[in-house]
Design a protein around this motif. Structure first.
Motif, PDB file in Angstrom:
ATOM      1  N   VAL B 214      40.481  32.673  30.694  1.00 27.84           N
ATOM      2  CA  VAL B 214      41.485  33.704  30.401  1.00 27.84           C
ATOM      3  C   VAL B 214      42.808  33.291  31.045  1.00 27.84           C
ATOM      4  O   VAL B 214      42.841  32.891  32.214  1.00 27.84           O
ATOM      5  N   SER B 215      43.871  33.385  30.267  1.00 27.71           N
ATOM      6  CA  SER B 215      45.170  32.940  30.784  1.00 27.71           C
ATOM      7  C   SER B 215      45.788  33.996  31.692  1.00 27.71           C
ATOM      8  O   SER B 215      45.390  35.170  31.685  1.00 27.71           O
ATOM      9  N   LYS B 216      46.788  33.581  32.450  1.00 28.29           N
ATOM     10  CA  LYS B 216      47.455  34.501  33.369  1.00 28.29           C
ATOM     11  C   LYS B 216      48.167  35.610  32.594  1.00 28.29           C
ATOM     12  O   LYS B 216      48.166  36.767  33.012  1.00 28.29           O
ATOM     13  N   THR B 217      48.748  35.234  31.448  1.00 31.93           N
ATOM     14  CA  THR B 217      49.473  36.242  30.649  1.00 31.93           C
ATOM     15  C   THR B 217      48.535  37.381  30.261  1.00 31.93           C
ATOM     16  O   THR B 217      48.888  38.552  30.360  1.00 31.93           O
ATOM     17  N   GLU B 218      47.342  37.014  29.812  1.00 31.50           N
ATOM     18  CA  GLU B 218      46.378  38.051  29.426  1.00 31.50           C
ATOM     19  C   GLU B 218      46.029  38.942  30.613  1.00 31.50           C
ATOM     20  O   GLU B 218      45.927  40.159  30.477  1.00 31.50           O
ATOM     21  N   LYS B 219      45.856  38.298  31.754  1.00 33.38           N
ATOM     22  CA  LYS B 219      45.483  39.066  32.947  1.00 33.38           C
ATOM     23  C   LYS B 219      46.597  40.017  33.371  1.00 33.38           C
ATOM     24  O   LYS B 219      46.335  41.113  33.851  1.00 33.38           O
ATOM     25  N   VAL B 220      47.836  39.578  33.212  1.00 32.95           N
ATOM     26  CA  VAL B 220      48.971  40.438  33.588  1.00 32.95           C
ATOM     27  C   VAL B 220      49.143  41.562  32.571  1.00 32.95           C
ATOM     28  O   VAL B 220      49.451  42.703  32.925  1.00 32.95           O
ATOM     29  N   MET B 221      48.889  41.220  31.314  1.00 33.19           N
ATOM     30  CA  MET B 221      49.064  42.235  30.276  1.00 33.19           C
ATOM     31  C   MET B 221      47.997  43.323  30.346  1.00 33.19           C
ATOM     32  O   MET B 221      48.244  44.473  29.980  1.00 33.19           O
ATOM     33  N   PHE B 222      46.804  42.943  30.819  1.00 31.48           N
ATOM     34  CA  PHE B 222      45.687  43.890  30.794  1.00 31.48           C
ATOM     35  C   PHE B 222      45.977  45.211  31.516  1.00 31.48           C
ATOM     36  O   PHE B 222      45.800  46.288  30.927  1.00 31.48           O
ATOM     37  N   PRO B 223      46.436  45.177  32.779  1.00 32.05           N
ATOM     38  CA  PRO B 223      46.675  46.471  33.441  1.00 32.05           C
ATOM     39  C   PRO B 223      47.779  47.288  32.779  1.00 32.05           C
ATOM     40  O   PRO B 223      47.707  48.525  32.771  1.00 32.05           O
TER      41      PRO B 223
END
Lengths: 294, 387
Positions: B214-223
């Protein structure tokens, strides 16, 4: 130019903040309502002086304290600033979902809650904001029988009428209060409806998340520049990006082992460094406390 | 006023008065039972290592709350102005649970969920325990608010249970919190039999596709997306959802490491100590030992069983529609209850019993963290309907 943009941004931010603060305050003021009025007080609510007079109840519909100080009450549409409610008095702060009663007795010497007009020949009441121009609330009322008040049937609601009971500093609704839960259970005694509705909502929230995250990866991996290049290249990119977690774990493990081994190897290396100590009176042995006396 | 008796009588009277102030004079069978329960909690936490971070403060809190005393000295947790009462304020007003959620958010890695979003649905299905227990509680004669508060035990989320109970049924808060945390600690005991009962040996051997990176962008977008989508649907869950996703953004943004470290370290530790101790102390025998408390304990167990049932059965049903190779192992269904990470660990342990090379932990973490979101949403719904 950059400075100008920065200043513009800062000013914009400040304006937004000011607007937010201003709108926050004005929203609080606008939450006040003229809730109940008794014109003919024959044997009803008495003031601190034991006198009976017409009274006006203001209700704070908000869930925060509102200070009514500085606002205006009037019974004359042509004179919105007829009575200035004094500022700075703790009495003018109306707690959340609470009431404040003013006496329309034209006797201002009796305190800030006594207005400079009465309601004997009035059929109009209005509350104006601190600027004296923005009307917060107004009501028109008909002639009343003694001790029968006119007001909102429920606190803060838009339905007016003669109230069965006068309720100064209390809720205008005097019937039995049924909680939302009790009402829900009347309609759904076995909890089946609740289970279905609530599970649907939980599923809906998480399905939405599912749909978004199923597709967001596709959205943000779109490289607009590459969109217009050869299709083959795009394919290559997608293939390279789809690395499984296991592959990543294997790479990480390999790196970890490599670095660990590297560290072990380092430990066997002896380095001899020449240590040079520059002279300082702070570190001098001559001035040291442990220097034995001669 | 001058004392008229002899000196010895004077001493005896005062000793007698002193004795009346001691715990021995005010001790009841109820206090004894509660102290035994507190000791059992401490034993389970230290000897068996069942949720020690929760059970030690709660267990000791039970001991603190059940030292009998003469009322009126501002000692007890329910006496206005006492130190314990001040600390309990955070529980009563629902302050501590959102702070704990902030720490949970800063600790949680949602990668497993993002890489396989289907797992979110498992987290939703396991919330069946909440509404199953709600229906049973209504049937047993609890009021709607009480039933809602009892039902949330099935969410297997202590802070959520405390938050909702403090709003809907403050009188039952102690019993609900103790029940929720007890069963969370007992997840390794309660869930495996239900999981085995509902699955075939063939299903237990299903291997799931390894999760993608999972990319960082996805992780940041999730919350951010997570907050907007869930809180717009259930704004009443905002204190919990907002803090959960905020904590996660602190972690995933990687630019607020200090804040994330505080949220998942000192802050959550302090709040856990306060919430554990005060919830334990709130179980004063005089207010706690009632038939209702017993009912709550029974319903709590039922809610956990129903939640496990919901999660496992949902995976089985979902498998009917999934292609071979994409199927999910039903043993991760239990992880939909949000006892993080214990229920995911149960999936792993039970899975390994049938195939020593089939590691389910990373897959089970998906529904596990989805369960945290699901239970917060469920709490918001109950609050919206019943408050």
């Amino acid at each position: 130019m950059k400075m100008l943009i920065k200043q513009f941004k800062q000013t914009g931010l400040l304006l937004c903040l000011l607007f937010a603060i201003h709108s926050g305050f004005s929203q609080s003021g606008s939450d006040l309502r003229i809730n109940e009025v008794l014109v003919d007080n024959d044997s009803n609510y008495v003031d601190d002086f034991g006198q009976r007079s017409s009274w006006i109840e203001i209700f704070n519909t908000a869930y925060n304290n509102v200070n009514i100080g500085g606002m205006y009450l009037t019974n004359d549409p042509k004179n919105p600033t007829k009575y200035l409610i004094p500022k700075g008095d703790p009495m003018t702060i109306i707690p959340q979902r609470n009431y404040l009663v003013f006496f329309a007795d034209n006797r201002t010497t009796r305190g800030i809650l006594h207005l400079n007009f009465d309601l004997e020949h009035s059929d109009y009441l209005a509350l104006y904001d601190v600027n004296g121009k923005t009307m917060i609330d107004e009501i028109r009322f008909m002639r009343q029988n003694p001790d029968i008040s006119f007001g909102r049937l429920n606190d803060g609601s838009d339905e007016f009428g003669m109230l069965n009971k006068t309720t100064p500093k209390a809720s205008n609704y005097t019937g039995t209060v049924v909680t939302a839960g009790e009402e829900f259970v009347k309609m759904d005694p076995y909890g089946l409806g609740m289970a279905v509705i609530a599970m649907s909502v939980v599923f809906m929230a998480l399905i939405l998340l599912y749909l978004v995250f199923k597709n967001t990866r596709r959205l943000y991996t779109i490289d607009l520049k590459k969109l217009f290049t050869k299709e083959k290249m795009l394919k290559d990119i997608n293939e390279t990006q789809d690395i499984s977690g296991e592959v990543n774990a294997a790479i990480s493990m390999a790196l970890y082992l490599y670095r660990n081994e590297l560290h072990d190897h380092e430990e066997t290396v002896l380095t001899i460094k020449k240590v040079a100590r520059t002279y300082s009176p702070w570190s001098s042995k001559i001035y040291g406390l442990r220097n034995p006396h001669r | 006023m001058e004392y008229s008796g002899s000196y010895l009588t004077f001493i005896a009277d005062h000793l007698n008065q002193f004795f009346s102030y001691t715990s021995f004079a005010n001790f009841t069978v109820g206090h004894f039972i509660m102290i035994c329960i507190g000791l059992a909690f401490i034993y389970l936490a230290i000897a068996k290592e069942y949720e020690p971070l929760l059970l030690v403060p709660i267990g000791f809190g039970i001991l603190v709350g059940n030292i009998a005393f003469t009322p009126g000295f501002q000692i007890g947790i329910y006496e206005s102005g006492s130190v314990l009462n001040y600390l309990y304020f955070g529980v009563m007003q629902g302050i501590y649970p959102p702070l704990i959620f902030l720490g949970i958010g800063a600790m949680t890695d949602f990668s497993a969920l993002i890489s396989n979003p289907k797992l979110m649905l498992v987290g939703a299905a396991a919330q069946l325990g909440i509404f199953g227990a709600y229906a049973i509680a209504l049937f047993l004669g609890f009021s709607p608010s009480e039933a809602g508060s009892i039902g949330i035990i099935g969410g297997a989320d202590g802070p959520t249970a405390i938050f909702l109970a403090s709003k809907l049924a403050p009188d039952l808060l102690g019993a609900i919190a103790i029940s929720a945390y007890s069963y969370m600690a007992l997840v390794p005991v309660i869930q495996p039999p239900v999981m085995r009962l509902l699955t075939t040996s063939k299903e237990r051997l299903i291997r799931m596709k390894p999760p993608r990176a999972v990319s960082k962008t996805e992780k940041v977008m999730f919350p951010i997306i997570g907050l907007l989508l869930t809180a717009f649907i259930v704004p009443s869950g905002l204190p919990l959802l907002g803090m959960l996703f905020f904590g996660n953004l602190l972690k995933e943004s990687t630019v607020t490491k200090r804040l994330a470290d505080t949220a998942k370290g000192p802050l959550i530790d302090i709040v856990t100590i306060l919430i554990g101790l005060t919830v334990g102390a709130s179980t004063q025998a005089t207010t706690f030992l009632t038939a209702k408390s017993v009912g709550i304990f029974v319903l709590g167990a039922a809610s956990f069983i129903i939640a496990t049932f919901g999660g496992v059965m949902f995976v089985k049903i979902l498998n009917l529609f999934l292609k071979e190779g994409n199927k999910m192992n039903p043993l991760i269904g239990n992880a939909g209850v949000s006892a993080v990470p214990d229920s995911a660990r149960v999936s792993q342990i039970v899975g390994l019993q049938y195939d020593k090379t089939n590691h389910l932990l990373m897959h089970a973490m998906g529904p596990n963290v989805a369960g945290v979101i699901g239970s917060a949403v469920a709490a918001g719904i109950l609050l919206g309907f019943l408050a």
